[in-house]
Scaffold this active site. Structure first.
Site, PDB file in Angstrom:
ATOM      1  N   THR A  13       0.821  -1.215   0.000  1.00 21.53           N
ATOM      2  CA  THR A  13       0.000   0.000   0.000  1.00 21.53           C
ATOM      3  C   THR A  13       0.853   1.263   0.000  1.00 21.53           C
ATOM      4  OG1 THR A  13      -1.800  -1.147   1.091  1.00 21.53           O
ATOM      5  CG2 THR A  13      -1.770   1.226   1.331  1.00 21.53           C
ATOM      6  N   THR A  92       1.856  -4.257   4.344  1.00 26.68           N
ATOM      7  CA  THR A  92       1.697  -4.489   5.788  1.00 26.68           C
ATOM      8  C   THR A  92       1.128  -5.870   6.118  1.00 26.68           C
ATOM      9  OG1 THR A  92      -0.513  -3.506   5.786  1.00 26.68           O
ATOM     10  CG2 THR A  92       1.353  -2.040   6.261  1.00 26.68           C
ATOM     11  N   ASP A  93       0.460  -6.495   5.147  1.00 23.92           N
ATOM     12  CA  ASP A  93      -0.266  -7.724   5.483  1.00 23.92           C
ATOM     13  C   ASP A  93       0.646  -8.852   5.969  1.00 23.92           C
ATOM     14  OD1 ASP A  93      -2.672  -6.559   4.996  1.00 23.92           O
ATOM     15  OD2 ASP A  93      -3.020  -7.513   3.053  1.00 23.92           O
TER      16      ASP A  93
HETATM   17  C1  SIN Z   1      -0.835  -2.998   2.855  1.00 24.26           C
HETATM   18  O1  SIN Z   1       0.271  -2.796   2.418  1.00 24.26           O
HETATM   19  O2  SIN Z   1      -1.286  -2.309   3.793  1.00 24.26           O
HETATM   20  C2  SIN Z   1      -1.780  -4.055   2.370  1.00 24.26           C
HETATM   21  C3  SIN Z   1      -1.371  -4.725   1.129  1.00 24.26           C
HETATM   22  C4  SIN Z   1      -0.052  -5.418   1.254  1.00 24.26           C
HETATM   23  O3  SIN Z   1       0.250  -6.010   2.280  1.00 24.26           O
HETATM   24  O4  SIN Z   1       0.708  -5.368   0.281  1.00 24.26           O
END
Ligand code: SIN
Length: 324
Positions: A13, A92-93
């Site tokens: 993201t 973040t995932d």
């Molecule tokens: C994010 O980055 O917050 C969600 C999507 C990902 O992990 O690439």
């Protein structure tokens, strides 16, 4: 003295673009590392930057092969005398898995910091630029040397071993549950309150061609032991995400007992994601289980996979879980 920090973009993201100002329905990977760095506050006198985009994925699609590629690249860059530290920008995932993987594999005599963002770069209050700026600042700090992989998020500093995603939409998305954060960043300055709990062993990835496949068997009410049968012939290692202190049903236990010798190494962890999974005679006696200690299933999977690159010996695996 100005430090040389190498920034590696991987996607997520933080690099996404969406509807003007909004925070949902966006396209990951719209911006590369060089574009993300353009939007940061000045780093003159703090860091000289180099960068690369190693791949561009939403982190839920990160493969074991890409994780290995990233780990090998980080080891290679940190071996360069001209580099003082590395920053990895990541979705973040699955950040918590990559952070622990890099904690276990990167040399700890330099700095390594991961970060990401909950909001796309085009959101009206995007969190990525400040997270990335602070991650770079932390990577220049002598205080961060020897701490293994660190994660910077929303002004907090977290240990790569302990950090977990705890909100799926708020900018304050990470925590370390029992441990809390290691410290804070105020603008470019780091303030540590405590250090990581465990050593970073630096598993050497140079000769590793593939990461062993480790699967997580998630226990729930009514879960059939068939799932274990599915993993039996496919997995190099299994992590049980049991309930409570890592408990599973009589059915699962009977399946495992009756297939001893046919199953790969099994680590017993807890889906609670907090607390401890320790040896308990009533559960472990006569069973081939290795307790995960304080590691939740997602992190136990990472450690088991790395240990399996070196040994299949249950006692050596057990010792690794006690140490790391
Ligand atoms: C994010 O980055 O917050 C969600 C999507 C990902 O992990 O690439």
């Amino acid at each position: 003295m100005t430090k040389h920090i190498h920034v590696i973009g991987t996607g997520g993201t933080i690099s996404a673009a969406g509807d003007s100002g909004k925070t949902t329905s966006y396209q990951a990977g719209a911006f590369d590392a060089s574009q993300l760095l353009e939007g940061l506050p000045p780093l003159d006198g703090i860091a000289d930057l180099t960068y690369e985009q190693i791949f561009s994925v939403a982190s839920e699609s990160l493969t074991n092969a890409q994780l290995l590629q990233l780990g090998q690249r980080v080891q290679e860059i940190l071996a360069d005398d001209a580099v003082d530290g590395v920053v990895v920008s990541h979705g973040t995932d699955t950040l918590e898995e990559t952070a622990y993987f890099l904690h276990l594999t990167a040399p700890s005599d330099k700095t390594l910091v991961l970060t990401g963002a909950m909001r796309p770069a085009t959101a009206s209050s995007a969190d990525g630029p400040m997270n990335l700026y602070q991650a770079i600042c932390l990577a220049t700090s002598e205080q961060a040397v020897g701490m293994g992989a660190l994660v910077v998020f929303s002004d907090g500093i977290y240990a790569g071993r302990e950090v977990q995603k705890t909100s799926n939409f708020r900018p304050q998305a990470f925590d370390s549950r029992d441990l809390g954060c290691l410290g804070y960043l105020r603008e470019d300055q780091a303030y540590f309150l405590q250090g990581p709990t465990k050593a970073s062993p630096q598993f050497d990835l140079s000769g590793v061609a593939r990461l062993p496949r480790v699967d997580i068997a998630y226990y729930h009410v009514g879960a059939s032991a068939d799932i274990l049968d599915f993993f039996k012939d496919r997995s190099d290692g299994i992590v049980l995400a049991g309930v409570g202190t890592g408990n599973i049903s009589q059915d699962w236990a009977s399946y495992i007992k009756s297939h001893e010798g046919q199953l790969p190494p099994i680590v017993r962890s807890s889906r609670v994601g907090n607390g401890l999974t320790l040896y308990e005679a009533s559960v472990d006696e006569g069973m081939p289980f290795i307790p995960s200690g304080s590691l939740p299933p997602s992190k136990a999977k990472i450690l088991l996979s790395l240990v399996l690159t070196q040994t299949q010996d249950p006692q050596a695996i057990r010792e690794a879980f006690e140490k790391y």
